[in-house]
Design an enzyme around this catalytic site. Structure first.
Site: not given
Length: 329
Positions: A15-18, A158
């Site tokens: 998912g969103c890598f941040w 996350h």
């Protein structure tokens, strides 16, 4: 930091890598991380043009301190590997779950780990994580690197799920999850006995709390949405009752609900949060209170993430985070 004698590299997509980068960077043994695009077809991928690549993270780690297996177990805790092309509110193949192995040993470890996750029954469904040999890793633009270090209140989907853990020899089974059916049963039929009780006169609480805390916790008030920085706080630790100091929620169960109030999927112990039918304001809701001292916390709703499906929507004024001077009553 001392440079390890040897390092290993892993490429993961969840998912969103941040949010992925921010959680993984703190693991002991991680040497460096960078976010980018991998697993797809476009050379020199960018955020605006990355074809079939997934948002991914490259992790360089010291295998003498962090094994590839341990890294994968953590990976499966911080994202949902059972949702195809989706994490949280982010949808599309860019947000798929993926393990891109760089050696035969990594492939075998990944296959074994996925099999054990599926066999454990602790995740909400079968793993759909893409498993294939790593191709090129295209580093993302500078504004995406270390994003949550620069913007601590920035977006993330996350968090660490304490119950999404593979069984370990000698470790007890995790406590049973509270689900919506159990919440309603307790609200209608009665709550379980708390570990202790703290009963004080109103004057005691007025002297102990700020005026704003008193209105929320002892008069069943509600703070304005998005009025507290606690909504964007996801550092490890526990959240205690602002009145009596009882640990109520763990940061591992905290998530960004977008509602403007701190949100959790479970209490740390099913005995410390009580449920009550609330028919105020022309609505029927389930109020939650501290079972130890009866402080009003907020409400619980059945629209949270799996596996519990719950969203404990809590006033920040009713909580104190570890290190904020929490004291028992």
């Amino acid at each position: 930091m001392n440079t390890p004698a040897s390092t290993e590299t892993a490429i993961l997509a969840g998912g969103c890598f941040w949010g992925m980068q921010e959680l993984i960077r703190h693991l002991p043994g991680v040497v460096s991380t960078r976010v980018g695009y991998s697993g797809g077809d476009v050379p020199h991928a960018t955020y605006r043009h990355h074809g079939t690549h997934a948002e991914a993270i490259e992790i360089v780690f010291d295998p003498s301190r962090l094994s590839y297996r341990a890294l994968l177990e953590f990976f499966f805790q911080i994202h949902d590997p059972t949702t195809p092309d989706r994490q949280g509110n982010d949808r599309g193949p860019s947000y798929r779950s993926g393990i891109y192995w760089l050696s035969e040993a990594q492939r075998q470890t990944a296959e074994r780990t996925i099999a054990e996750v599926n066999a454990s029954g602790r995740w909400p469904g079968p793993v759909v994580t893409e498993l294939k040999a790593a191709g090129p890793f295209w580093q993302a633009e500078p504004e995406h690197q270390d994003y949550l270090q620069h913007y601590p209140d920035g977006y993330t989907c996350h968090w660490v799920r304490p119950n999404w853990r593979l069984p370990q020899p000698g470790q007890p089974e995790p406590a049973p999850l509270i689900d919506w059916r159990e919440v309603l049963r307790r609200a209608r039929e009665g709550n379980v006995a708390p570990p202790r009780r703290v009963e004080r006169e109103p004057a005691f609480w007025q002297a102990r709390l700020t005026p704003e805390q008193y209105v929320v916790t002892r008069r069943k008030g509600t703070e304005r949405p998005f009025s507290s920085s606690m909504c964007g706080l996801f550092t490890p630790g526990r959240y205690h009752c602002a009145c009596c100091g009882t640990p109520l929620f763990d940061a591992g169960e905290k998530f960004d609900s977008g509602t403007g109030w701190p949100s959790f999927t479970q209490p740390v112990d099913g005995r410390v949060v009580a449920s009550h039918v609330d028919e105020s304001h022309g609505m029927v809701r389930v109020e939650v209170t501290c079972a130890v001292c009866d402080a009003h916390l907020g409400h619980v709703f059945p629209d949270g993430p799996p596996p519990s499906g719950l969203r404990y929507c809590i006033n920040a004024l009713s909580l104190e985070k570890d290190g904020q001077g929490v004291a028992g009553a």
